[in-house]
Scaffold this motif. Structure first.
Motif, PDB file in Angstrom:
ATOM      1  N   ARG A   1      38.158  45.426  46.501  1.00  0.00           N
ATOM      2  CA  ARG A   1      37.826  44.150  47.147  1.00  0.00           C
ATOM      3  C   ARG A   1      36.516  43.568  46.613  1.00  0.00           C
ATOM      4  O   ARG A   1      36.400  42.364  46.438  1.00  0.00           O
ATOM      5  CB  ARG A   1      37.788  44.331  48.665  1.00  0.00           C
ATOM      6  CG  ARG A   1      39.189  44.381  49.264  1.00  0.00           C
ATOM      7  CD  ARG A   1      39.206  44.924  50.678  1.00  0.00           C
ATOM      8  NE  ARG A   1      40.532  44.921  51.253  1.00  0.00           N
ATOM      9  CZ  ARG A   1      41.512  45.770  50.928  1.00  0.00           C
ATOM     10  NH1 ARG A   1      41.322  46.699  50.019  1.00  0.00           N
ATOM     11  NH2 ARG A   1      42.691  45.699  51.503  1.00  0.00           N
ATOM     12  N   GLU A   2      35.551  44.431  46.332  1.00  0.00           N
ATOM     13  CA  GLU A   2      34.295  43.954  45.733  1.00  0.00           C
ATOM     14  C   GLU A   2      34.549  43.354  44.359  1.00  0.00           C
ATOM     15  O   GLU A   2      34.008  42.291  44.022  1.00  0.00           O
ATOM     16  CB  GLU A   2      33.290  45.105  45.622  1.00  0.00           C
ATOM     17  CG  GLU A   2      32.706  45.557  46.938  1.00  0.00           C
ATOM     18  CD  GLU A   2      31.854  46.812  46.805  1.00  0.00           C
ATOM     19  OE1 GLU A   2      31.638  47.313  45.680  1.00  0.00           O
ATOM     20  OE2 GLU A   2      31.387  47.311  47.859  1.00  0.00           O
ATOM     21  N   LEU A   3      35.379  44.013  43.558  1.00  0.00           N
ATOM     22  CA  LEU A   3      35.682  43.512  42.216  1.00  0.00           C
ATOM     23  C   LEU A   3      36.489  42.215  42.260  1.00  0.00           C
ATOM     24  O   LEU A   3      36.252  41.304  41.469  1.00  0.00           O
ATOM     25  CB  LEU A   3      36.415  44.575  41.402  1.00  0.00           C
ATOM     26  CG  LEU A   3      35.590  45.823  41.084  1.00  0.00           C
ATOM     27  CD1 LEU A   3      36.471  46.904  40.469  1.00  0.00           C
ATOM     28  CD2 LEU A   3      34.419  45.483  40.177  1.00  0.00           C
ATOM     29  N   LEU A   4      37.433  42.132  43.189  1.00  0.00           N
ATOM     30  CA  LEU A   4      38.196  40.887  43.342  1.00  0.00           C
ATOM     31  C   LEU A   4      37.272  39.750  43.761  1.00  0.00           C
ATOM     32  O   LEU A   4      37.375  38.637  43.243  1.00  0.00           O
ATOM     33  CB  LEU A   4      39.330  41.064  44.353  1.00  0.00           C
ATOM     34  CG  LEU A   4      40.507  41.915  43.914  1.00  0.00           C
ATOM     35  CD1 LEU A   4      41.452  42.175  45.088  1.00  0.00           C
ATOM     36  CD2 LEU A   4      41.256  41.250  42.762  1.00  0.00           C
ATOM     37  N   ASP A   5      36.369  40.031  44.678  1.00  0.00           N
ATOM     38  CA  ASP A   5      35.398  39.029  45.130  1.00  0.00           C
ATOM     39  C   ASP A   5      34.529  38.564  43.957  1.00  0.00           C
ATOM     40  O   ASP A   5      34.287  37.372  43.785  1.00  0.00           O
ATOM     41  CB  ASP A   5      34.545  39.601  46.259  1.00  0.00           C
ATOM     42  CG  ASP A   5      33.678  38.551  46.905  1.00  0.00           C
ATOM     43  OD1 ASP A   5      34.197  37.478  47.280  1.00  0.00           O
ATOM     44  OD2 ASP A   5      32.452  38.793  47.027  1.00  0.00           O
ATOM     45  N   GLU A   6      34.068  39.530  43.158  1.00  0.00           N
ATOM     46  CA  GLU A   6      33.245  39.204  41.989  1.00  0.00           C
ATOM     47  C   GLU A   6      34.019  38.331  40.989  1.00  0.00           C
ATOM     48  O   GLU A   6      33.452  37.447  40.358  1.00  0.00           O
ATOM     49  CB  GLU A   6      32.813  40.505  41.307  1.00  0.00           C
ATOM     50  CG  GLU A   6      31.745  40.328  40.255  1.00  0.00           C
ATOM     51  CD  GLU A   6      31.289  41.679  39.727  1.00  0.00           C
ATOM     52  OE1 GLU A   6      31.380  41.871  38.501  1.00  0.00           O
ATOM     53  OE2 GLU A   6      30.851  42.518  40.533  1.00  0.00           O
ATOM     54  N   ALA A   7      35.315  38.565  40.898  1.00  0.00           N
ATOM     55  CA  ALA A   7      36.164  37.776  39.987  1.00  0.00           C
ATOM     56  C   ALA A   7      36.645  36.481  40.650  1.00  0.00           C
ATOM     57  O   ALA A   7      37.427  35.731  40.060  1.00  0.00           O
ATOM     58  CB  ALA A   7      37.360  38.599  39.536  1.00  0.00           C
ATOM     59  N   ARG A   8      36.197  36.247  41.879  1.00  0.00           N
ATOM     60  CA  ARG A   8      36.560  35.050  42.653  1.00  0.00           C
ATOM     61  C   ARG A   8      38.070  34.985  42.925  1.00  0.00           C
ATOM     62  O   ARG A   8      38.686  33.925  42.847  1.00  0.00           O
ATOM     63  CB  ARG A   8      36.066  33.782  41.963  1.00  0.00           C
ATOM     64  CG  ARG A   8      34.559  33.720  41.913  1.00  0.00           C
ATOM     65  CD  ARG A   8      34.073  32.368  41.460  1.00  0.00           C
ATOM     66  NE  ARG A   8      32.623  32.350  41.508  1.00  0.00           N
ATOM     67  CZ  ARG A   8      31.869  32.033  40.484  1.00  0.00           C
ATOM     68  NH1 ARG A   8      32.399  31.706  39.334  1.00  0.00           N
ATOM     69  NH2 ARG A   8      30.561  32.029  40.611  1.00  0.00           N
TER      70      ARG A   8
END
Length: 169
Positions: free
Chosen positions: A85-92
């Protein structure tokens, strides 16, 4: 051996013609709860089916549920889910728009005292779960499918796939 199998041992992968995609996924989840295609269902707490919107354009495929996923009945809860979820958030990328699933639908583990330690499912158990992933792909028809890990990649691209060879291609 096959002659002794009951009809309940076979997956029910019905393909209703007139159901909406959301209802078709709910039907698939109900059917997966009764899967007996391999012995993983016996010690597992429950089947861990995929989650996400039926209109998801992106499907992320993990390898197999862990202890926490087995207890909660949801894929990618923690710690891998937190990182994802952190990585998805970072990738918008809004996780609410993504469908999350695993190649294997039950937690494979080895008990050490009171602790259940993750253990990789062998090829036969992975193969037993392929119809469920295929049914999810059929119902969703996503534009993008992302394999998260070697097992997921081999399920999607074949047993000869090697992350070390294909990375960056």
């Amino acid at each position: 051996m096959a002659a002794n199998r009951s009809r309940d041992d076979e997956p029910r992968l019905a393909k209703p013609v007139d159901e909406t995609p959301t209802r078709r996924l709910a039907t698939l989840r109900r059917e997966a709860r009764h899967c007996r295609r391999c012995p993983l269902w016996r010690p597992a707490t429950q089947t861990v089916s995929g989650v996400g919107p039926a209109a998801a354009r992106m499907l992320l495929v993990g390898e197999q549920p862990g202890n926490q996923e087995d207890l909660e009945g949801l894929p990618f809860v923690r710690p891998a889910g937190i990182l994802l979820r952190e990585l998805l958030d970072e990738a918008r990328i809004d996780v609410a728009t993504v469908y999350l699933t695993n190649t294997v639908k039950h937690f494979k583990f080895e008990r050490r005292g009171k602790v259940r330690l993750h253990k990789r499912a062998p090829a036969s158990e992975q193969a037993a779960c392929r119809p469920w992933l295929a049914a999810e792909l059929d119902r969703l028809r996503p534009e993008v499918v992302v394999a998260l890990g070697a097992m997921a990649a081999q399920t999607l691209f074949g047993s000869g796939f090697r992350v070390t060879v294909e990375r960056g291609r």
